[in-house]
Each structure stands twice: as C-alpha cells, then as structure tokens.
Design a protein around this motif. Structure first.
Motif, PDB file in Angstrom:
ATOM      1  N   PHE A 261      39.558  33.233  28.726  1.00  0.00           N
ATOM      2  CA  PHE A 261      40.037  34.433  29.406  1.00  0.00           C
ATOM      3  C   PHE A 261      41.490  34.648  29.011  1.00  0.00           C
ATOM      4  O   PHE A 261      42.351  33.814  29.330  1.00  0.00           O
ATOM      5  CB  PHE A 261      39.978  34.281  30.938  1.00  0.00           C
ATOM      6  N   ASN A 263      44.192  36.352  30.173  1.00  0.00           N
ATOM      7  CA  ASN A 263      44.363  36.939  31.501  1.00  0.00           C
ATOM      8  C   ASN A 263      45.718  37.650  31.660  1.00  0.00           C
ATOM      9  O   ASN A 263      46.582  37.550  30.805  1.00  0.00           O
ATOM     10  CB  ASN A 263      44.202  35.804  32.531  1.00  0.00           C
ATOM     11  N   THR A 321      41.228  39.793  30.437  1.00  0.00           N
ATOM     12  CA  THR A 321      40.974  39.998  31.867  1.00  0.00           C
ATOM     13  C   THR A 321      42.229  40.330  32.678  1.00  0.00           C
ATOM     14  O   THR A 321      43.345  39.991  32.299  1.00  0.00           O
ATOM     15  CB  THR A 321      40.356  38.723  32.493  1.00  0.00           C
ATOM     16  N   MET A 329      36.295  42.162  37.528  1.00  0.00           N
ATOM     17  CA  MET A 329      35.952  40.738  37.550  1.00  0.00           C
ATOM     18  C   MET A 329      34.523  40.497  38.033  1.00  0.00           C
ATOM     19  O   MET A 329      33.921  39.489  37.702  1.00  0.00           O
ATOM     20  CB  MET A 329      36.943  39.955  38.409  1.00  0.00           C
ATOM     21  N   THR A 332      32.734  40.607  34.806  1.00  0.00           N
ATOM     22  CA  THR A 332      33.054  39.476  33.911  1.00  0.00           C
ATOM     23  C   THR A 332      32.485  38.171  34.454  1.00  0.00           C
ATOM     24  O   THR A 332      31.952  37.359  33.696  1.00  0.00           O
ATOM     25  CB  THR A 332      34.588  39.359  33.728  1.00  0.00           C
TER      26      THR A 332
END
Ligand SMILES: Nc1nc2c(ncn2[C@@H]2O[C@H](COP(=O)(O)OP(=O)(O)OP(=O)(O)O)[C@@H](O)[C@H]2O)c(=O)[nH]1
Ligand SMILES: [Mg+2]
Length: 349
Positions: A261, A263, A321, A329, A332
């Motif tokens: 990820f 992020n 993300t 989310m 995901t």
C-alpha cells in the motif's frame, strides 16, 4: 476430509480441488494470516480499523471513550510542538495562557482531562498559535490529525462528545505490541495482525512470521519529505525502503503474497505541489511537481525490489491508498481479502 470425483472434465477437477482446499483449511480450523508491516506512522493501524469497519465490526462506546482521551493527547502534542517553536519577533501567545500552560502538572500533561482541554482550546484560538501554525506547521511535522481536531475543538469540549468513526481513523496512537482482528471471508477466517512499526517495536515482529498467507506492507507516500519520529536524522521514505528490503529477503515470506500500500496519497498529492521529490531522490528526473509521475517512480522502485528478487517468487500487488478514506478503503480491503482467500486455493492446486 475431502471430496473425490472421477470426472474426466479438467474444469470439474479444478473446481473440485478448490472445494477440497477450502474444506482442508476449514477442517484444520486455522485462520489465514494477513500480516500488516511497515515503519511507524505508515498507516497500519488505520488500515486495520478500515478492515473492521468494512466487516461491520463497529467501535464500542468504551473504545470511543478511549479514543476521546487519545484525541485530547493528540491535541496536547500538537500544541506543545507549536509552543516550543516560539521565536523572537513572532506574534506572542497571550502571556496568561502560556503561564497556565506551563503551570500544568505533569500528570495532566500526559493524560489531559477536560480542564486541560479547555485551556488547550483557548490556546488553539489564540492568534499567536494560529500564526505559528501557518508559519511553522509544515516544518514541525505536526500530527496528521492536527487540523481536523483543532477545527472541531468546540465540539470535542462538549461533555457528551464521543468520537465518530472518522475521528477514530484520523487519531494517532502509536502501536505497542500488536492489534489483532478476525474476519470471515467466503467461509475462510482471516486473522489480521497489526504490529508496531517504530524501531523499538520491530524486534517483536519475528514471532509473527510463521504461516503468513500475505504480507500487507505500508509505505507513507508523504514520507519522502518527513523524518522518522524516533530517529529524526532519517528520512521516512529511506527508512521504508530499508525495512521493505529486509521483508522481501525474509525467507519466511518467500511463498507469501506481497501486497504494497503506497499510502497517504492525499497528503503527498498536496505536498508534491510545493516540495519536489528530489528532496529525497536526487536522481529523480521526472517533472518536478507532478504527483502521477512521482508515484510511478516510487512504485517502480519498490516493484524492482520484489520482481528482481533472485529467489523469492512473490505474487506482488500494489495499491495507492488513502487509509482514512472509508469509501475507497471498503473496496481496497475487499480486494485484499480476495487475494488472501485465493491464495489458499491456488497454493494447494
Ligand atoms: N491524511 C491521511 N492520514 C493518514 C493516512 N493513513 C494514516 N493516516 C494518519 O497517520 C497517522 C498514523 O497512522 P497509524 O495507522 O497510527 O500508523 P501506524 O503504521 O500504525 O504507526 P505505528 O503504530 O507507530 O507503527 C494517524 O493519525 C492516521 O490517521 C492517509 O492515507 N491520509
Ligand atoms: Mg499502529
């Protein structure tokens, strides 16, 4: 336990083996293990919370009350950093407020109660603090939650206030030890383990390395321009690359799926407009303030570490993300659960 079938159809046999694989895993009653790894502040606990919410495991009132105390502590931390950064020539914070702040007993500083928060609220509204937030906010690397909680401080002050899901997702609490949840996906139990990512916590990781179906590794995309909390001389992205390299070379994970990820895309998208990637990657030759090119560059960098590995044959998945975005989310985490479940099927075929 297992089913047998003498069908000559390849497709049917394939389907049959899948059923057997599920039954075999169920009969052992062992949950699949999904291990969340990454350096401190990369967003592991936030992602764990998202798995919970997507599975309709709501936060209890007790958890919300605990979160409320942590929000007080977050506000205190950010305020203290701002007050510590007072410089000559700046708009001064009202002296009587500063004195009250300095006179607070240590216990109230560590665990701020409602009285302390009332003082914090007055300080937050002080023009001196507001101007310091503008001039020093980015340099001080305040908690990500600072803006959100300071904007709703009047609501937080109300005795009936209980943090919302959004507040809990934005809250920062360093993980010490582990957080674990279990979720059921297509009749398979998945055990998700969230570890602490700061340096002192990483030595505890090893005890969770056995039988891991998938490693979900988190990297903070905004880390290219931030320093490691516990080692301020080190850049967060450099730290993440170092930790990821160790994990990719860890024998226990040679057969595990590797999910990355990238992020905090929301924060890096803003940051890249003013701070070019070259502050961290001197050889980056892409467009200076281009978010998409920057993310592509970072993705390739991590991908090369996995794909070019001489021994390990990971299945590798990358997601960009924003771990605090609930709607995104939900999708995901659904994909990740699917990867975990398909892993038990394919690994046995
Ligand atoms: N804006 C924004 N904030 C995020 C994102 N992901 C995480 N955060 C915030 O970043 C902070 C750190 O996240 P955590 O989930 O506590 O990080 P961690 O990896 O568990 O950290 P350790 O427990 O120390 O290992 C929290 O305040 C989160 O709300 C994101 O994608 N965008
Ligand atoms: Mg954590």
């Amino acid at each position: 336990m297992g089913l047998t079938c003498s069908s000559s159809s390849g497709e049917f046999n394939h389907y049959n083996r899948r059923i057997n694989a599920i039954l075999a895993s169920e009969s052992k009653n062992l949950p699949m293990k999904l291990l969340l790894l990454g350096a401190g502040e990369s967003g592991k606990s936030t992602v764990l919370k998202q798995f919970r919410l997507a599975d309709n495991q709501a936060f209890s009132t007790k958890e919300r009350e605990r979160a409320k105390r942590a929000i007080f502590a977050n506000l205190w931390d950010s305020l203290s950093s701002l007050l510590a950064a007072e410089e000559e020539g700046e708009l001064p914070v009202r002296p009587e407020l500063r004195q009250s702040y300095e006179a607070l007993p240590r216990k109230q500083q560590r665990e701020p109660g409602l009285e302390t928060i009332r003082l914090i609220a007055r300080l937050w509204k002080d023009p001196g603090i507001q101007s310091r937030l503008t001039t020093h906010g980015s340099k001080l690397e305040l908690l990500e939650s600072t803006q959100h909680f300071s904007e709703k401080i009047d609501e937080i002050l109300k005795s009936e206030y209980l943090p919302t899901d959004e507040d809990i997702l934005l809250l920062r609490v360093r993980t010490i030890g582990i957080n674990v949840i279990q979720i059921l996906e297509q009749r398979t139990m998945i055990k998700i383990i969230d570890v602490g990512g700061q340096r002192s916590e990483r030595r505890k990781w090893l005890s969770h390395f056995d039988d891991v179906a998938a490693v979900l590794f988190l990297v903070s995309l905004s880390g290219y321009a931030r320093v490691v909390h516990e080692a301020e001389e080190t850049n967060q992205m450099a730290e993440a690359i170092g930790v990821f390299t160790t994990i990719v070379n860890e024998k226990s994970f040679f057969k595990s799926n590797m999910i990355l990820f990238l992020n905090k895309c929301d924060l890096s998208a803003k940051m890249i407009g003013t701070t070019p990637l070259t502050v961290c990657f001197q050889d980056y030759e892409g467009k200076e303030n281009d978010y998409t090119e920057g993310v592509e560059y970072i993705t390739e960098l991590f991908q090369d570490l996995v794909v070019n590995h001489p021994v390990a044959k990971h299945k590798f998945y990358v997601h960009v993300t924003c771990a605090v975005d609930q709607a995104a989310m939900r999708l995901t985490t659904g994909t990740v659960k699917h990867i975990c479940v398909s892993n038990i099927l394919t690994s046995m075929i």
